[in-house]
Design an enzyme around this catalytic site. Structure first.
Site, PDB file in Angstrom:
ATOM      1  CG  HIS A 128      -5.778   1.136   2.767  1.00  0.00           C
ATOM      2  ND1 HIS A 128      -4.837   1.123   3.746  1.00  0.00           N
ATOM      3  CD2 HIS A 128      -5.156   1.620   1.659  1.00  0.00           C
ATOM      4  CE1 HIS A 128      -3.696   1.587   3.271  1.00  0.00           C
ATOM      5  NE2 HIS A 128      -3.858   1.911   2.009  1.00  0.00           N
ATOM      6  CG  ASP A 150      -6.473  -0.918   6.094  1.00  0.00           C
ATOM      7  OD1 ASP A 150      -5.788  -1.108   5.088  1.00  0.00           O
ATOM      8  OD2 ASP A 150      -6.816   0.190   6.529  1.00  0.00           O
ATOM      9  CD  GLU A 203       0.901   7.875   0.871  1.00  0.00           C
ATOM     10  OE1 GLU A 203      -0.254   7.949   1.334  1.00  0.00           O
ATOM     11  OE2 GLU A 203       1.729   7.039   1.263  1.00  0.00           O
ATOM     12  CD  GLU A 227       4.636   6.535   3.713  1.00  0.00           C
ATOM     13  OE1 GLU A 227       3.401   6.582   3.514  1.00  0.00           O
ATOM     14  OE2 GLU A 227       5.262   5.471   3.788  1.00  0.00           O
ATOM     15  CG  HIS A 244       6.332   6.845   0.129  1.00  0.00           C
ATOM     16  ND1 HIS A 244       4.989   6.941  -0.101  1.00  0.00           N
ATOM     17  CD2 HIS A 244       6.501   5.696   0.836  1.00  0.00           C
ATOM     18  CE1 HIS A 244       4.370   5.901   0.424  1.00  0.00           C
ATOM     19  NE2 HIS A 244       5.265   5.128   1.008  1.00  0.00           N
ATOM     20  CG  ASP A 288       7.544   2.304   2.320  1.00  0.00           C
ATOM     21  OD1 ASP A 288       8.067   3.184   3.026  1.00  0.00           O
ATOM     22  OD2 ASP A 288       6.363   2.361   1.924  1.00  0.00           O
ATOM     23  CG  ASP A 320       5.929   2.016   5.927  1.00  0.00           C
ATOM     24  OD1 ASP A 320       6.265   3.058   5.334  1.00  0.00           O
ATOM     25  OD2 ASP A 320       5.108   1.208   5.462  1.00  0.00           O
ATOM     26  CG  ASP A 378       1.656   4.873   6.085  1.00  0.00           C
ATOM     27  OD1 ASP A 378       1.629   3.711   6.525  1.00  0.00           O
ATOM     28  OD2 ASP A 378       1.490   5.147   4.877  1.00  0.00           O
TER      29      ASP A 378
HETATM   30  C1  XLS Z   1       2.332   2.584   1.101  1.00  0.00           C
HETATM   31  C2  XLS Z   1       1.551   3.792   1.340  1.00  0.00           C
HETATM   32  C3  XLS Z   1       0.124   3.539   1.786  1.00  0.00           C
HETATM   33  C4  XLS Z   1      -0.687   4.781   1.670  1.00  0.00           C
HETATM   34  C5  XLS Z   1      -2.160   4.579   1.694  1.00  0.00           C
HETATM   35  O1  XLS Z   1       3.548   2.594   0.989  1.00  0.00           O
HETATM   36  O2  XLS Z   1       2.222   4.595   2.263  1.00  0.00           O
HETATM   37  O3  XLS Z   1       0.116   3.026   3.064  1.00  0.00           O
HETATM   38  O4  XLS Z   1      -0.370   5.693   2.687  1.00  0.00           O
HETATM   39  O5  XLS Z   1      -2.574   3.777   0.654  1.00  0.00           O
HETATM   40 NI    NI Z   2       1.489   6.281   3.223  1.00  0.00          NI
HETATM   41 NI    NI Z   3       4.695   3.828   2.575  1.00  0.00          NI
END
Ligand code: XLS
Ligand code: NI
Ligand code: NI
Length: 437
Positions: A102, A105, A233, A269, A272, A308, A310, A340
């Site tokens: 992003h 970041d 996404e 993802e 998600h 999430d 991750d 991610d």
């Molecule tokens: C957040 C998303 C984010 C996207 C990019 O949950 O996964 O990281 O991949 O904005």
């Molecule tokens: Ni993502």
């Molecule tokens: Ni995510």
């Protein structure tokens, strides 16, 4: 500037399944050919700048724990530029050839848009040098339209026109930088494009605004000659209560409704999908059926935690299912497998970043080998094909061709008597998959 940030860690090598070295690949062997293609070309692994470099590992109950000795914790451009080299050294040592970011970041958000843009340019200079030096490429770029206070009620779907305008300016710049860095795609994740309560929300108007926003992005993409795909996404919630891009089907419907289908693919993802109440396999099949499977944010969630998380993917069933879809659709073109994912709050040392990525890469290597073996074996596909074979000829073929309607089918059924089925054989198929795992 190499070997400065992770001096104790060598380049990770493939040592095979017998190795007991935790800092080695047991299954991922970059150049090994599986089904006519090297492993690295199958996966196109990417690392997420936001997690690998910027996630302090705070959670709702406690502050950051991550030890990142190269980072002075400041918001300076110099610190941001230094981080670039830590990221690239990390990726080189892992053998990861792509990254995603992003705008906010890689570079700090400053007091004004002008200053933020200048900071981003200054870091992009460094990213460009690091890309040239290492050959590592940008899988996709994106803009953070969810962290700053101005986006508290959305960006493209904010009820405030000035916020919409600011978000547009930010995406314009993020697209410029992505294009400059040779980014292969550009992602839209609508973290705050949704609502907290319908009491204050004009849902139809917000969705139309989002459609306008994305059309403007398409126009601008053409203007600057950016030819990579746009990705949407999906994610159903978190941070907002209900996000408009809630799952693959909702995104596809939105894109069709707003005449955007030809310009977008999906970046799916795993976590998600879980939050949407779907399996990743389901999401991938939905996207693939629409010809819109673009890229993957490879992570996993925890079934027991409702957010999430991750996590890095390590489940071989998951990676096998994902690789089955990827192989059957002919593999990635511009997309890839972007981790991610973040290490746990308890895993705060730099070396944990290596363990995490190694584990993810090995899990996908196994998934690839298993999926390839299943497809080579052919029994699974043959079963599925046979299951639909009544549509290959006779009345089924006429149904598919659109040459019969209700009246013909009524006549057919009156003449034919009862309609019979075969067994779905779920258990047999589950056993079949287990033969390969
Ligand atoms: C957040 C998303 C984010 C996207 C990019 O949950 O996964 O990281 O991949 O904005
Ligand atoms: Ni993502
Ligand atoms: Ni995510």
């Amino acid at each position: 500037m190499s070997d400065e940030f992770f001096p104790e860690i060598p380049k990770i090598q493939y040592e095979g399944p017998g190795s007991k070295n935790p800092l080695s690949f047991k299954h991922y062997n970059a150049e090994e050919i599986v089904g006519g293609k090297s492993m690295k070309d199958h996966f196109r692994f990417g690392s997420a700048y936001w997690h690998t470099m910027r996630n302090g590992l705070a959670d709702p109950f406690g502050g950051p724990t991550a030890e990142r000795p190269w980072d002075d914790g400041s918001d300076s451009v110099e610190n941001a530029q230094k981080r670039v080299w830590a990221m690239f050294e990390f990726m080189q040592k892992c053998g990861i050839e792509y990254y995603c970011f992003h705008d906010r970041d890689v570079a700090p958000e400053c007091a004004t848009l002008e200053e933020s843009n200048a900071a981003l340019d200054a870091v992009a200079d460094e990213l460009e040098k690091a890309q040239q030096k290492t050959g590592i490429k940008l899988l996709w770029g994106t803009a953070c339209l969810f962290a700053h206070k101005r986006y508290n009620q959305g960006a493209a779907t904010s009820p405030y026109a000035d916020v919409f305008a600011y978000a547009a300016a930010q995406v314009k710049k993020a697209m410029d930088v992505t294009h400059r860095l040779g980014g292969e795609g550009y992602t839209f994740w609508g973290g705050r494009e949704g609502y907290s309560t319908l009491l204050n929300t004009d849902l139809g108007r917000e969705l139309n605004h989002l459609g306008r926003f994305l059309h403007m992005a398409v126009d601008y993409k053409k203007k600057i000659g950016f030819t990579g795909p746009f990705y949407i996404e999906p994610k159903p919630r978190e941070p907002s209560t209900h996000q408009y891009d809630s799952d693959a089907a909702a995104c596809l419907n939105f894109l069709r409704e707003h005449g955007l289908m030809e310009h977008f693919k999906l970046n799916l993802e795993t976590n998600h999908a879980t939050l949407a109440g779907h399996s990743m396999w389901h999401e991938m099949e939905v996207a693939a059926a629409a010809g819109a499977l673009g890229s993957v944010d490879a992570n996993t969630g925890d079934e027991l935690i409702g957010w999430d998380t991750d996590q890095f993917p390590t489940d071989i069933y998951l990676t096998t299912q994902m690789m089955l879809v990827i192989l059957k659709t002919g593999g990635f073109t511009t997309g890839g497998l972007n981790f991610d994912a973040k290490v746990r709050r308890e895993s705060f040392e730099p070396v944990d970043l290596f363990h995490a990525h190694i584990g993810g890469m090995d899990a996908f290597a196994r998934g690839l080998k298993i999926a390839h073996a299943i497809l080579e074996d052919g029994r699974w596909e043959a079963f599925r094909k046979e299951r639909y074979s009544s549509f290959d000829s006779g009345i089924g073929a006429q149904i598919e061709a659109g040459t019969v309607g209700f009246e013909e089918l009524e006549a057919y059924s009156l003449e034919n008597g009862q309609a019979n089925t075969g067994s779905g054989r779920q258990e047999m198929l589950e056993n079949l998959i287990n033969e390969f795992i």
